[in-house]
Design a protein around this motif. Structure first.
Motif, PDB file in Angstrom:
ATOM      1  N   LEU A  64       0.833  -1.204   0.000  1.00 58.10           N
ATOM      2  CA  LEU A  64       0.000   0.000   0.000  1.00 58.10           C
ATOM      3  C   LEU A  64       0.868   1.255   0.000  1.00 58.10           C
ATOM      4  O   LEU A  64       0.612   2.204  -0.740  1.00 58.10           O
ATOM      5  CB  LEU A  64      -0.924   0.026   1.229  1.00 58.10           C
ATOM      6  CG  LEU A  64      -2.226  -0.711   1.116  1.00 58.10           C
ATOM      7  CD1 LEU A  64      -2.904  -0.782   2.475  1.00 58.10           C
ATOM      8  CD2 LEU A  64      -3.136  -0.077   0.086  1.00 58.10           C
ATOM      9  N   ASP A  65       1.884   1.247   0.832  1.00 56.87           N
ATOM     10  CA  ASP A  65       2.796   2.383   0.945  1.00 56.87           C
ATOM     11  C   ASP A  65       3.367   2.765  -0.419  1.00 56.87           C
ATOM     12  O   ASP A  65       3.502   3.941  -0.725  1.00 56.87           O
ATOM     13  CB  ASP A  65       3.912   2.040   1.930  1.00 56.87           C
ATOM     14  CG  ASP A  65       4.885   3.188   2.108  1.00 56.87           C
ATOM     15  OD1 ASP A  65       4.463   4.253   2.593  1.00 56.87           O
ATOM     16  OD2 ASP A  65       6.071   3.007   1.755  1.00 56.87           O
ATOM     17  N   ARG A  66       3.662   1.768  -1.249  1.00 59.57           N
ATOM     18  CA  ARG A  66       4.240   2.027  -2.563  1.00 59.57           C
ATOM     19  C   ARG A  66       3.239   2.628  -3.547  1.00 59.57           C
ATOM     20  O   ARG A  66       3.622   3.110  -4.596  1.00 59.57           O
ATOM     21  CB  ARG A  66       4.853   0.755  -3.131  1.00 59.57           C
ATOM     22  CG  ARG A  66       6.092   0.298  -2.364  1.00 59.57           C
ATOM     23  CD  ARG A  66       6.800  -0.863  -3.043  1.00 59.57           C
ATOM     24  NE  ARG A  66       6.008  -2.073  -3.140  1.00 59.57           N
ATOM     25  CZ  ARG A  66       5.945  -3.023  -2.204  1.00 59.57           C
ATOM     26  NH1 ARG A  66       6.624  -2.879  -1.068  1.00 59.57           N
ATOM     27  NH2 ARG A  66       5.225  -4.109  -2.380  1.00 59.57           N
ATOM     28  N   THR A  67       1.935   2.571  -3.213  1.00 58.72           N
ATOM     29  CA  THR A  67       0.921   3.134  -4.108  1.00 58.72           C
ATOM     30  C   THR A  67       0.470   4.529  -3.697  1.00 58.72           C
ATOM     31  O   THR A  67      -0.218   5.198  -4.462  1.00 58.72           O
ATOM     32  CB  THR A  67      -0.328   2.228  -4.188  1.00 58.72           C
ATOM     33  OG1 THR A  67      -1.001   2.230  -2.932  1.00 58.72           O
ATOM     34  CG2 THR A  67       0.016   0.817  -4.626  1.00 58.72           C
ATOM     35  N   LEU A  68       0.854   4.970  -2.489  1.00 57.25           N
ATOM     36  CA  LEU A  68       0.314   6.216  -1.934  1.00 57.25           C
ATOM     37  C   LEU A  68       1.310   7.361  -1.958  1.00 57.25           C
ATOM     38  O   LEU A  68       2.484   7.185  -1.637  1.00 57.25           O
ATOM     39  CB  LEU A  68      -0.123   5.991  -0.484  1.00 57.25           C
ATOM     40  CG  LEU A  68      -1.120   4.862  -0.234  1.00 57.25           C
ATOM     41  CD1 LEU A  68      -1.410   4.752   1.250  1.00 57.25           C
ATOM     42  CD2 LEU A  68      -2.388   5.064  -1.037  1.00 57.25           C
ATOM     43  N   ALA A  69       0.803   8.551  -2.263  1.00 57.71           N
ATOM     44  CA  ALA A  69       1.601   9.772  -2.150  1.00 57.71           C
ATOM     45  C   ALA A  69       1.742  10.120  -0.667  1.00 57.71           C
ATOM     46  O   ALA A  69       0.920   9.706   0.156  1.00 57.71           O
ATOM     47  CB  ALA A  69       0.910  10.919  -2.898  1.00 57.71           C
ATOM     48  N   PRO A  70       2.766  10.893  -0.315  1.00 52.90           N
ATOM     49  CA  PRO A  70       2.951  11.266   1.098  1.00 52.90           C
ATOM     50  C   PRO A  70       1.753  12.021   1.693  1.00 52.90           C
ATOM     51  O   PRO A  70       1.492  11.914   2.882  1.00 52.90           O
ATOM     52  CB  PRO A  70       4.185  12.161   1.081  1.00 52.90           C
ATOM     53  CG  PRO A  70       4.911  11.796  -0.169  1.00 52.90           C
ATOM     54  CD  PRO A  70       3.860  11.375  -1.155  1.00 52.90           C
ATOM     55  N   ASP A 104       6.280   8.469 -11.837  1.00 58.37           N
ATOM     56  CA  ASP A 104       5.575   7.425 -11.103  1.00 58.37           C
ATOM     57  C   ASP A 104       4.211   7.935 -10.654  1.00 58.37           C
ATOM     58  O   ASP A 104       4.108   9.026 -10.094  1.00 58.37           O
ATOM     59  CB  ASP A 104       6.423   7.027  -9.884  1.00 58.37           C
ATOM     60  CG  ASP A 104       5.934   5.767  -9.212  1.00 58.37           C
ATOM     61  OD1 ASP A 104       5.289   4.930  -9.873  1.00 58.37           O
ATOM     62  OD2 ASP A 104       6.220   5.611  -8.016  1.00 58.37           O
ATOM     63  N   TRP A 105       3.161   7.148 -10.885  1.00 58.93           N
ATOM     64  CA  TRP A 105       1.824   7.495 -10.415  1.00 58.93           C
ATOM     65  C   TRP A 105       1.652   7.042  -8.974  1.00 58.93           C
ATOM     66  O   TRP A 105       2.013   5.921  -8.615  1.00 58.93           O
ATOM     67  CB  TRP A 105       0.760   6.802 -11.270  1.00 58.93           C
ATOM     68  CG  TRP A 105       0.567   7.391 -12.626  1.00 58.93           C
ATOM     69  CD1 TRP A 105       1.028   6.883 -13.798  1.00 58.93           C
ATOM     70  CD2 TRP A 105      -0.144   8.584 -12.953  1.00 58.93           C
ATOM     71  NE1 TRP A 105       0.643   7.685 -14.839  1.00 58.93           N
ATOM     72  CE2 TRP A 105      -0.075   8.741 -14.350  1.00 58.93           C
ATOM     73  CE3 TRP A 105      -0.824   9.536 -12.204  1.00 58.93           C
ATOM     74  CZ2 TRP A 105      -0.675   9.807 -15.010  1.00 58.93           C
ATOM     75  CZ3 TRP A 105      -1.419  10.601 -12.872  1.00 58.93           C
ATOM     76  CH2 TRP A 105      -1.345  10.727 -14.247  1.00 58.93           C
ATOM     77  N   ARG A 106       1.084   7.925  -8.138  1.00 62.09           N
ATOM     78  CA  ARG A 106       0.738   7.608  -6.748  1.00 62.09           C
ATOM     79  C   ARG A 106      -0.652   8.153  -6.452  1.00 62.09           C
ATOM     80  O   ARG A 106      -1.028   9.208  -6.951  1.00 62.09           O
ATOM     81  CB  ARG A 106       1.729   8.255  -5.764  1.00 62.09           C
ATOM     82  CG  ARG A 106       3.148   7.779  -5.884  1.00 62.09           C
ATOM     83  CD  ARG A 106       3.311   6.396  -5.268  1.00 62.09           C
ATOM     84  NE  ARG A 106       4.666   5.915  -5.361  1.00 62.09           N
ATOM     85  CZ  ARG A 106       5.470   5.718  -4.338  1.00 62.09           C
ATOM     86  NH1 ARG A 106       5.044   5.964  -3.122  1.00 62.09           N
ATOM     87  NH2 ARG A 106       6.680   5.271  -4.521  1.00 62.09           N
ATOM     88  N   LEU A 107      -1.378   7.459  -5.612  1.00 59.02           N
ATOM     89  CA  LEU A 107      -2.702   7.929  -5.205  1.00 59.02           C
ATOM     90  C   LEU A 107      -2.560   9.050  -4.184  1.00 59.02           C
ATOM     91  O   LEU A 107      -1.787   8.935  -3.238  1.00 59.02           O
ATOM     92  CB  LEU A 107      -3.518   6.795  -4.604  1.00 59.02           C
ATOM     93  CG  LEU A 107      -3.948   5.700  -5.574  1.00 59.02           C
ATOM     94  CD1 LEU A 107      -4.604   4.552  -4.822  1.00 59.02           C
ATOM     95  CD2 LEU A 107      -4.891   6.250  -6.626  1.00 59.02           C
ATOM     96  N   VAL A 108      -3.326  10.118  -4.380  1.00 55.98           N
ATOM     97  CA  VAL A 108      -3.360  11.204  -3.402  1.00 55.98           C
ATOM     98  C   VAL A 108      -4.682  11.213  -2.635  1.00 55.98           C
ATOM     99  O   VAL A 108      -4.769  11.786  -1.560  1.00 55.98           O
ATOM    100  CB  VAL A 108      -3.111  12.593  -4.041  1.00 55.98           C
ATOM    101  CG1 VAL A 108      -1.700  12.690  -4.579  1.00 55.98           C
ATOM    102  CG2 VAL A 108      -4.117  12.922  -5.110  1.00 55.98           C
TER     103      VAL A 108
END
Length: 146
Positions: A47-53, A129-133
């Motif tokens: 999950l951490d790898r898919t999420l923005a800070p 890189d795409w990340r979920l915000v």
């Protein structure tokens, strides 16, 4: 004759843009699939790898959860069996570094009933890189008996 050329041109334009759109959508679809697999698998590292800070989530009950709170919910020691879920009605929009994916997630409950939520995933592309915000879950009421 001119109409035939126009129709042929429209067919060619449609054929040329459809694969490109699918190619542009693929990374966002893959991000959402990784996110959902990590969520149902209670895998906070994935999950951490898919999420923005700065990720935040609006839960189906309306709570606004920070990234840390959401990751804590999916700690391996908190794992519980997840009912089968499928995504349908997936729509992807990408404009520059912002992507939005909307999907219907249907959950099959042990008693044989199903429940659905509409999910809106917002992603940002940074450093390639795409990340979920943000993710928002909106329950869809069951159909009323007629």
């Amino acid at each position: 004759m001119a109409m035939n050329f126009l129709m042929a041109g429209l067919v060619l334009v449609g054929a040329a843009t459809t694969p490109m759109a699918a190619t542009q959508d693929a990374p966002l679809r893959a991000l959402v699939e990784r996110f959902e697999a990590a969520r149902t698998g209670f895998d906070p590292a994935a999950l951490d790898r898919t999420l923005a800070p700065d990720y935040e989530e609006i839960s189906p009950i309306g709570d606004v959860d920070t990234r840390d709170k959401m990751l804590g919910y999916y700690a391996p020691e908190a794992r519980h069996p997840a009912p089968p879920m499928v995504s349908t009605d997936i729509v992807v929009h990408a404009q520059g570094p912002v992507g939005i994916v909307t999907a219907r997630r249907t959950i099959s409950l042990p008693n044989g009933t199903t429940r659905s939520v509409r999910v809106r995933y917002v992603a940002r592309k940074a450093q390639g890189d795409w990340r979920l915000v943000s993710t928002q879950y909106t329950p869809i009421p069951p159909a009323k008996a007629q």
